[in-house]
Design a protein around this motif. Structure first.
Motif, short mmCIF file in Angstrom:
data_model
loop_
_atom_site.label_atom_id
_atom_site.label_comp_id
_atom_site.label_asym_id
_atom_site.label_seq_id
_atom_site.Cartn_x
_atom_site.Cartn_y
_atom_site.Cartn_z
N ALA B 103 0.72 -1.27 0.08
CA ALA B 103 -0.01 -0.06 -0.12
C ALA B 103 0.73 1.21 0.00
CB ALA B 103 -1.18 0.06 1.23
N LEU B 104 1.92 1.21 0.76
CA LEU B 104 2.77 2.26 0.75
C LEU B 104 3.47 2.68 -0.43
CD1 LEU B 104 4.32 4.53 2.43
CD2 LEU B 104 6.18 2.87 2.77
N VAL B 105 3.88 1.54 -1.28
CA VAL B 105 4.52 1.75 -2.49
C VAL B 105 3.55 2.16 -3.59
CG1 VAL B 105 5.25 0.49 -4.58
CG2 VAL B 105 6.27 -0.12 -2.22
N ALA B 106 2.42 1.65 -3.52
CA ALA B 106 1.08 2.15 -4.32
C ALA B 106 1.08 3.51 -4.24
CB ALA B 106 -0.15 1.48 -3.99
N ARG B 107 1.02 4.29 -2.92
CA ARG B 107 0.72 5.52 -2.74
C ARG B 107 1.57 6.35 -3.29
NH1 ARG B 107 2.80 8.20 2.37
NH2 ARG B 107 1.26 10.14 2.55
N ASN B 108 3.12 5.68 -2.84
CA ASN B 108 4.41 6.72 -3.39
C ASN B 108 4.31 6.59 -4.81
OD1 ASN B 108 4.81 7.55 -0.70
ND2 ASN B 108 6.66 6.02 -0.61
N SER B 109 3.90 5.70 -5.46
CA SER B 109 4.03 5.89 -7.05
C SER B 109 3.22 7.00 -7.59
CB SER B 109 3.03 4.60 -7.57
OG SER B 109 3.84 3.43 -7.27
N THR B 110 2.27 7.69 -6.71
CA THR B 110 1.83 8.92 -7.21
C THR B 110 2.41 10.01 -6.95
OG1 THR B 110 0.44 9.21 -5.15
CG2 THR B 110 -0.52 7.81 -6.76
N ARG B 111 3.74 9.77 -6.16
CA ARG B 111 4.41 10.71 -5.59
C ARG B 111 5.99 10.68 -6.08
NH1 ARG B 111 3.26 12.94 0.14
NH2 ARG B 111 4.31 11.02 0.95
N PRO B 112 6.47 10.61 -7.19
CA PRO B 112 7.75 9.98 -7.81
C PRO B 112 8.88 10.63 -7.12
CG PRO B 112 6.36 10.82 -9.79
CD PRO B 112 5.60 11.29 -8.27
N GLU B 113 8.92 12.00 -6.66
CA GLU B 113 10.00 12.48 -5.79
C GLU B 113 10.26 11.63 -4.43
OE1 GLU B 113 6.21 13.90 -6.69
OE2 GLU B 113 6.83 14.63 -4.47
N TRP B 114 9.19 11.31 -3.93
CA TRP B 114 9.57 10.39 -2.74
C TRP B 114 10.13 9.14 -3.05
CZ3 TRP B 114 8.91 11.72 2.23
CH2 TRP B 114 7.94 12.99 2.25
N ILE B 115 9.98 8.58 -4.33
CA ILE B 115 10.69 7.24 -4.76
C ILE B 115 12.43 7.69 -5.00
CG2 ILE B 115 10.71 5.24 -6.02
CD1 ILE B 115 8.11 4.99 -5.23
N GLY B 116 12.09 8.85 -5.99
CA GLY B 116 13.64 9.15 -6.23
C GLY B 116 14.50 9.51 -5.15
N LEU B 117 13.99 10.23 -4.23
CA LEU B 117 14.40 10.53 -2.93
C LEU B 117 15.16 9.64 -2.39
CD1 LEU B 117 15.17 13.22 -1.09
CD2 LEU B 117 13.20 12.42 0.09
N PHE B 118 14.24 8.46 -2.11
CA PHE B 118 14.75 7.39 -1.16
C PHE B 118 15.91 6.52 -1.96
CE2 PHE B 118 14.80 2.97 -0.19
CZ PHE B 118 15.06 3.09 1.31
N VAL B 119 15.57 6.32 -3.44
CA VAL B 119 16.51 5.74 -4.07
C VAL B 119 18.04 6.25 -4.22
CG1 VAL B 119 17.18 4.76 -6.49
CG2 VAL B 119 14.89 4.47 -5.61
N ARG B 120 17.99 7.75 -4.49
CA ARG B 120 19.31 8.46 -4.52
C ARG B 120 20.00 8.44 -3.21
NH1 ARG B 120 16.16 9.94 -9.35
NH2 ARG B 120 17.66 9.62 -11.00
N ILE B 121 19.15 8.78 -2.15
CA ILE B 121 19.92 9.18 -0.71
C ILE B 121 20.32 7.80 -0.25
CG2 ILE B 121 19.57 10.03 1.42
CD1 ILE B 121 19.65 12.08 -0.61
N SER B 122 19.40 6.76 -0.48
CA SER B 122 19.92 5.48 0.25
C SER B 122 21.08 4.81 -0.44
CB SER B 122 19.04 4.67 0.63
OG SER B 122 18.40 4.14 -0.70
N SER B 192 4.94 -1.58 -13.45
CA SER B 192 4.21 -1.30 -12.18
C SER B 192 4.73 -1.99 -11.23
CB SER B 192 2.80 -1.71 -12.58
OG SER B 192 2.19 -2.07 -11.19
N MET B 193 5.12 -1.28 -10.01
CA MET B 193 5.83 -1.88 -9.00
C MET B 193 4.83 -2.57 -8.10
SD MET B 193 8.21 1.35 -7.36
CE MET B 193 7.04 2.29 -7.40
#
Lengths: 211, 211
Positions: B103-122, B192-193
């Motif tokens: 559910a968290l991933v589904a929601r974050n799919s609509t906010r790409p910045e949050w995915i990108g943020l996590f991928v890059r920073i981590s 689709s994640m």
DNA sequence: GTCTATACCTCGATAGAC
DNA sequence: GTCTATCGAGGTATAGAC
């Protein structure tokens, strides 16, 4: 320095590189070490030069710019990995393809720089303007193509059940590989990538394999 | 600008922030956007300032340095994610924990910045000297702890078979999440994640669940 | 093939006026 | 609280001597 007649030709037959490329190899090795811990962006060519035993300009005599250095590193990685995976022959298909991925990870566990290199570069390269962006897209695309073929072959073979969701299995498998490598880079002594992978492969066999 | 009596107090009751912190919020938002595409290292505070509508020094009045800006961004992410996952109540346990990750991933799919943020920073933060290194280690450690509890609870419950390899399942699940996000950041429209994750969870249920 | 010197950026951070 | 000005560090790349 004078060489006996025929020496150059002899050398060129055994090693295709020119004599002066010793520095080049050393530089690539140094770049691998630095890229693998600091990534490409944060690594300075000055430091690569230092580890190579050259001045910055000395290094830039062998590579026109920083991007060329990165390209050389990626080419070497690609070459060594595909030699290990495929050797001279055909890529393994069916479940054997997945087994050979585990073998690759097992082998790379003994060469931490290669894991770090991949984790850092592929994350940086998700940015479209990164010099390794195309490399990364091509790399993923070719791994996906191989694993897709492997599974479809497995279906024809009877190893894999006919309605296994090929695309999802391929993407998830790549995700597990990448994700485990990232966890391992963060804390190398806390886990065994191979042990975790075996559990994942066991799931794959159990759910999508023909008993 | 004059306010009716009691206005300030009213505001302070509903929103704990001081009035001047509007710029702060705007800056955090701008930082999220930039960090999520270029990572922390490559993003300049000057550009964050530009998007905020401030000069570089104006921005540094709100954050003592670049690291403080990153910290503010990470705190916000942590807050929003854990509010979504846990709300006011207890974290879900058993297989429900895994469902809520989807559910968290589904929601974050609509906010790409949050995915990108996590991928890059981590990925950047796997380097020990990175300012987000501790954050990343703590983040992973707490997710692992939660999922471990979830699986052990599932064993007591009878949802999960007793000899399921908890550690491997936890690490593999986190790996799938991270790896899929990375693939998605590289090519958002190619997959689709949530669909891939459902296949993974299906495997988990089939192999380690009690039918 | 390797060096020194240097041009030219960009960046983070500080000082101090308003 | 926001600005301009500026310092100092560190980066890529080039020019040109040896």
């Amino acid at each position: 320095m004078s060489y006996p007649p025929g020496f150059r030709i002899e050398r060129e037959r055994t090693r295709p590189e020119k004599a002066g490329d010793v520095a080049r190899s050393k530089a690539i090795q140094a770049a691998i070490e630095l890229f693998s811990t600091s990534g490409y962006n944060k690594t300075s060519i000055a430091e690569v030069a230092l580890r190579t035993g050259l001045s910055q300009s000395g290094l830039l005599h062998h590579f026109p710019n920083k991007t060329a250095l990165l390209t050389a590193v990626l080419e070497q990685r690609e070459k060594e990995d595909s030699e290990f995976l495929f050797g001279e022959g055909e890529p393994p298909l069916g479940w054997a393809a997945f087994d050979s991925l585990v073998a690759l990870v097992a082998r790379n566990s003994t060469r931490p720089e290669w894991i770090g290199l991949f984790v850092r570069i592929s994350a940086e390269a998700t940015e479209a303007s990164h010099p390794a962006n195309r490399w990364m897209l091509d790399h993923y695309s070719s791994v996906r193509a191989w694993l897709t073929r492997a599974l479809e072959h497995g279906k024809e073979n009877g190893e894999v059940i006919p309605d296994a969701p090929v695309d999802a299995i391929v993407r998830n498998t790549i995700a597990v590989l990448d994700g485990l490598q990232q966890q391992w880079v963060a804390e190398p002594h806390s886990m065994s990538m191979v042990a975790e992978l075996r559990v994942y492969l066991h799931q794959l066999h159990t759910v999508w394999g023909t008993a």
